[in-house]
Design an enzyme around this catalytic site. Structure first.
Site, PDB file in Angstrom:
ATOM      1  N   GLU A 257      32.002  49.356  41.211  1.00  0.00           N
ATOM      2  CA  GLU A 257      31.350  48.358  40.567  1.00  0.00           C
ATOM      3  C   GLU A 257      29.235  48.330  40.676  1.00  0.00           C
ATOM      4  O   GLU A 257      29.020  47.925  39.996  1.00  0.00           O
ATOM      5  CB  GLU A 257      32.005  47.375  40.008  1.00  0.00           C
TER       6      GLU A 257
ATOM      7  N   LYS B 227      37.171  35.716  38.937  1.00  0.00           N
ATOM      8  CA  LYS B 227      38.443  35.489  39.123  1.00  0.00           C
ATOM      9  C   LYS B 227      39.135  35.527  39.872  1.00  0.00           C
ATOM     10  O   LYS B 227      40.046  34.691  39.989  1.00  0.00           O
ATOM     11  CB  LYS B 227      38.989  36.875  38.534  1.00  0.00           C
TER      12      LYS B 227
END
Lengths: 396, 391
Positions: free
Chosen positions: A299, A320
Site C-alpha cells: 500500500e 483498524k
C-alpha cells in the site's frame, strides 16, 4: 464523470468502539480501541480478540429473526437518516435509493442453512440468506423506494457501494442515496483469516516493523449522499463533498495484494482524475492498513508512486487497530471516521504502532490524534481478488 | 456527449449451449419443446473447464464458470488484452446467489476437523468476487472492477456498471459476466417457495404456467467503445445505448421495472413507440411473469401488447443472475441477424400477461431497437436498450 455534485449530509455508524457518530468522533480523537475478547461465539483458537459490537438492547441470543448483519445495517441507516434530518415518511426519503456493500453477507443465516433444518426454518432461512436481503430489510424498515443495489467486493464492498451511489446521483437517477455496508463476525471468517495466517497473535499495529497481522471486527456504516442543490434547498448540514472515486484490479492473486500495489495505484489515479484533483491538493490519506506483513508495504509503495514527493506533506493513518478489520463495512466506517475527524480538525491516530518500518516510510500518524486542518482527503481500501477502491472527499 | 458503446463478443455457458453458435442454434433449431421437457427441473453444467491453466486449479466451480464464459466472449470478439495486463479493460461481475458451495465446503471442513483446520484454499473462494478476481488475473484485466450480488438483476446491474465505465470514457472496454451455480439448499428453497414447475417445463407468460426450471451457467459480453472497436476492425453485434435502474415504489415490483425501463429509454434517447423487440425476463413463475407484464404496460403503454416479445427462459430455464445477460446476448444477436428467436411451450395466452409472443419458430423481423428488462427479488428492476448498428 461529471454531472450533479454529491455531498454527504448524514452519517450513521455502529462499531466496536462507538454506537453513535458522536461517540465515534470522540473515540477516534482519544484513540480508544473497541478490541476485546470475543464472546459472540467460541472461535476455537488460542487468540480470540476482535472488534465485537454490543448491539443496544440485545442479549446475544439469535433465534429466528433477521440476520445480525441486517440488524447492524438497519441501526446505522436509522442513525444516518436522523442525522441528515430526513423526515420519516417524507417524500425525499421515500424516493431515496440504497446501495449496500457486504463481504460475508448474512453469514449467520448461511451457516444455519447448511445444517439440516425443518421446512419452516428452511423457508425463513431462504428469505434471509441471499445477500440482497440486507438491502431489502433496510429499504422496508425506512420505506425507501428508489433503486436498490447490493455489491460485494470483499474488503472494498462498502467503498464500491459509495462510488456506485455517487454515480447514481451524478447521472440524475436519484437525488438522495443511502450508501454503506455491514458485516458481522462469524466462525467462518475468524477461522478463514486465521488459517491464512493473516490474524495477529499480539496486537494489530499497521505500518509498524513488528506487525504480525490484522484483528477482525464487525459493524455497519451508512452515509446519506445527496445532490448538492437538493441538500442546500432543504438547508441540510453538509459534512463534505465527494469529488470522485476510482476502482482497479491487481490482476495478480486471489488473496495477496500485488507487491507494488499496482491496482491500488491505478485506483488512486483514477479517483484523482475523476475528482479533477491534483495529488498535491490531497491533505490526508486514510489507508487500508490491515497490519498484515504483505498489505502495508504494498500500500505504501502505491501511495509513493502516485504522490511522489508530496508524501512528505501527506499524513496517513489506519483506523483498524481501534475498530478491527470490519471487512465489507471497512470502506464506509473508515471514510465516515475520516470525515468526522476532518470536520473536527484532527487526524485520528494509528494506535499501537510505534516502531516505523522502513518499508512503510510515510508520515504515519501514530500515538495520539494530530490536530490539523484537512481540506481534501482520500480514503483507500483493498480486497481479496485484487480489487481496490479510492474515494476523494473535500470539506465544504 | 457520452461515448457510444457496442457489444463485440458473446460468451454463453449453460447446459444447452457453450458458445455463441450453440446458443443461436438452440433457439433456431427449436421446434416448440424445451430440450429437457419431462426431465429434471434443475440442470447442471457438466464440464465448465475450458482453457483453464494449471495456476487456477484452486478455483471453485463458480470461478471456472466465469473464467470459461470470459474466455468464450474474448475469443468470440477476437480480442486479447495486452500480455502484460491492461489497465484499459475492466471486469464487472454479477451473481444472484454467489458462492454457496464454497461456503458449505469450508464450513463442513471446520465442523468435522475444528476451526483450526479450515482449508485456506477453499476459504479464498468463499467471497463472490473471487470468481471475478480469477478472471481478472487470468486475462490481465486491470481496469475498473465491481461485483454485484443482487439476485436475478445481478447480471444487468453488472452490465449497467460496465456500460457507464465505457460511456463516460473511463476505459475503452469492459468485460461483463454473470454466473450462478445450483446448490441443493438453493434448489430446495425455490421448491419450498413453490417456484419450481412440477413437470420441469417453464411456460413463460402462458396461462398454464406452473413454475420455473432452474438452470446454472454463465454469460459474458465484451463491451467496447465504438471508435476503438471500429479501429481494430471488430465485428459489432449491436450498440448498447442505455441502461436503467429503478426502485420498487415501496413493495410493487412492477413499478421498479417500469422505472428502470423509463430510465433506460431516456438514457438511450428512445421513445416507447420505437421499441421493436422485447427480450422478456418471464420465467414461468406465476407472479414474476405477471409483474413484468404490468411493469412493461406501465412503461410502454399500449405498445407493450403489440411489440414482438420473446422469452429466452422458456429454453434456457431460470439461470438466476445471468438471465439478463443471456437475454442481452440474444438481443444483440437478433439485432445483428434480423431473426427474432421464438418462445418455447407457449400455447395459451394469459390476459394478465398480454405480450405479443412469437411462439412457433424464429421470425425475420429486422428490429431496430430491443429492450431487455429484469425484475429483481431485492426490490428493484433493471433494463437495457440495444440498437442495431450500421455495418
Amino acid at each position: 464523470m461529471s454531472g450533479h455534485r454529491v455531498v454527504v449530509t448524514g452519517i450513521g455508524v455502529i462499531t466496536a468502539n462507538a454506537n453513535t457518530t458522536a461517540e465515534y468522533a470522540d473515540a477516534l480523537r482519544a484513540g480508544r480501541s473497541g478490541i476485546r475478547g470475543l464472546t459472540l461465539f467460541d472461535p476455537g483458537f488460542p487468540f480470540r480478540q476482535a472488534g465485537q459490537v454490543d448491539v443496544p438492547g440485545e442479549d446475544g441470543s439469535e433465534g429466528r429473526r433477521t440476520d445480525r448483519v441486517s440488524r447492524l445495517a438497519v441501526i446505522a441507516a436509522d442513525q444516518a437518516v436522523d442525522d441528515a434530518g430526513l423526515e420519516r415518511g417524507g417524500e425525499a426519503l421515500a424516493r431515496a435509493g440504497l446501495c449496500v456493500g457486504t463481504s460475508r453477507g448474512p453469514a449467520q443465516s448461511l451457516e444455519r442453512l447448511l445444517v439440516p433444518c425443518d421446512g419452516g426454518a428452511a423457508l425463513w432461512l431462504m428469505r434471509e440468506v441471499p445477500f440482497y436481503s440486507i438491502a431489502r430489510n433496510v429499504a422496508r424498515h425506512l420505506g425507501l423506494s428508489g433503486p436498490s443495489s447490493t455489491v460485494t467486493m470483499a474488503c472494498v464492498s462498502s467503498s464500491l457501494a459509495i462510488g456506485r451511489a455517487m454515480d447514481a446521483i451524478r447521472r440524475g437517477r436519484t437525488r438522495v442515496m443511502l450508501a454503506g455496508g455491514a458485516d458481522s463476525l462469524t466462525t467462518l471468517s475468524f477461522s478463514g483469516f486465521s488459517v491464512l495466517r493473516a490474524m495477529t497473535r499480539t496486537t494489530c499495529r499497521p505500518f509498524d516493523r513488528n506487525r504480525d497481522g490484522m484483528v477482525l471486527g464487525e459493524g455497519a456504516g451508512v452515509l446519506v449522499l445527496e445532490e448538492l442543490e437538493h441538500a442546500r434547498a432543504r438547508g441540510a448540514r453538509i459534512y463534505a463533498e465527494l469529488l470522485g472515486w476510482g476502482t482497479a484490479g491487481d490482476a495478480h492473486h486471489a488473496t495477496s495484494p500485488h507487491p507494488e500495489g499496482r491496482g491500488l495505484a491505478a485506483a488512486l489515479t483514477a479517483a484523482l482524475r475523476d475528482a479533477r484533483t491534483a495529488p498535491e491538493a490531497i491533505d490526508h490519506a486514510n489507508l487500508h492498513g490491515t497490519g498484515t506483513p504483505a498489505n502495508d508495504p504494498a500500500e505504501c509503495h502505491a501511495v509513493r508512486r502516485v504522490f511522489g514527493e508530496h508524501c512528505a506533506r501527506l499524513p496517513v493513518n489506519s483506523l483498524k487497530p481501534m475498530i478491527g478489520h470490519t471487512l465489507g463495512a471497512a470502506g464506509v466506517l473508515e471514510l465516515a471516521g475520516s470525515l468526522l475527524a476532518m470536520m473536527n480538525g484532527f487526524i485520528p491516530p494509528t494506535i499501537n504502532s510505534s516502531e516505523p518500518d522502513p518499508r512503510c516510510d510515510l508520515d504515519v500518524v501514530t500515538g495520539t490524534a494530530r490536530d490539523c486542518r484537512v481540506r481534501t482527503l482520500v480514503s483507500t481500501k483493498s480486497a481479496f481478488g485484487g480489487a481496490n477502491v479510492a474515494i476523494v472527499a473535500r470539506a465544504v | 456527449m457520452p461515448n457510444q458503446v457496442v457489444i463485440t463478443g458473446v460468451g454463453p455457458l449453460n447446459p444447452h449451449a457453450n458458445s455463441r453458435e450453440a446458443l443461436w442454434r438452440l433457439f433456431h433449431e427449436h421446434r416448440g419443446h424445451h430440450p429437457d421437457a419431462g426431465g429434471v427441473p434443475a440442470r447442471r453444467v457438466t464440464d465448465p473447464l475450458h482453457g483453464v491453466g494449471a495456476q487456477f486449479r484452486q478455483m471453485d466451480s463458480l470461478g471456472r464458470f466465469v473464467l470459461t464464459a470470459v474466455a468464450l466472449a474474448l475469443e468470440d470478439a477476437r480480442f486479447e488484452p495486452a500480455p502484460a495486463g491492461d489497465e484499459g479493460i475492466g471486469i464487472a461481475f454479477g451473481s444472484g446467489y454467489g458462492c454457496l458451495a464454497a461456503n458449505a465446503e469450508y464450513l463442513d471442513g471446520i465442523r468435522q476437523r475444528g476451526a483450526r483446520y479450515g482449508n485456506p484454499v477453499v476459504f479464498q473462494n468463499t467471497v463472490p468476487n473471487a470468481a471475478a478476481g480469477y478472471a481478472s488475473a487470468a486475462r490481465g484485466l486491470r481496469g475498473p472492477t465491481a461485483t454485484f450480488c443482487s439476485g436475478s438483476t445481478a447480471g444487468l446491474e453488472a452490465l449497467d456498471f460496465a456500460f457507464l465505465q465505457v460511456a463516460d470514457g473511463r476505459v475503452p472496454a469492459m468485460i461483463v459476466v454473470s454466473a450462478d451455480q445450483l446448490f441443493p439448499q438453493l434448489v430446495a428453497g425455490f421448491d419450498a417457495h413453490g417456484q419450481l414447475s412440477p413437470d420441469g417445463v417453464p411456460r413463460p407468460v402462458d396461462r398454464r404456467r406452473n413454475g420455473t426450471a432452474l438452470s446454472e451457467g454463465a454469460c459474458a459480453l465484451v463491451l467496447e467503445d465504438l471508435q476503438v472497436a471500429r479501429q481494430r476492425g471488430a465485428r459489432i453485434y449491436a450498440e448498447l445505448c442505455g441502461t436503467g435502474h429503478g426502485g420498487d415504489g415501496g413493495g410493487d415490483p412492477s413499478r421498479g421495472l417500469a422505472a428502470a425501463v423509463d430510465d433506460a429509454l431516456s438514457g438511450a434517447g428512445v421513445s416507447a413507440a420505437e421499441v421493436e423487440a422485447v427480450f422478456s425476463c418471464a420465467s414461468g413463475s406465476r407472479e414474476v411473469d405477471r409483474w413484468e407484464s404490468r411493469g412493461l404496460r406501465e412503461a410502454l403503454g399500449a405498445r407493450a401488447a403489440q411489440v414482438p416479445a420473446t422469452c429466452p427462459k422458456s429454453l434456457l430455464g431460470e439461470t438466476l443472475g445471468s438471465g439478463g445477460l443471456f437475454a442481452a446476448a440474444l438481443a444483440a444477436l437478433t439485432l445483428a441477424s434480423g431473426w427474432m428467436p421464438p418462445t418455447a411451450h407457449y400455447a395459451e395466452a394469459d390476459p394478465e400477461c398480454p405480450l405479443n409472443v412469437q411462439s412457433d419458430a424464429a421470425h425475420r423481423l429486422d428490429p431496430e431497437i430491443a429492450l431487455v428488462p429484469a425484475l429483481g427479488e431485492g426490490g428493484s428492476g433493471l433494463a437495457a436498450v440495444l440498437r442495431r448498428c450500421a455495418p
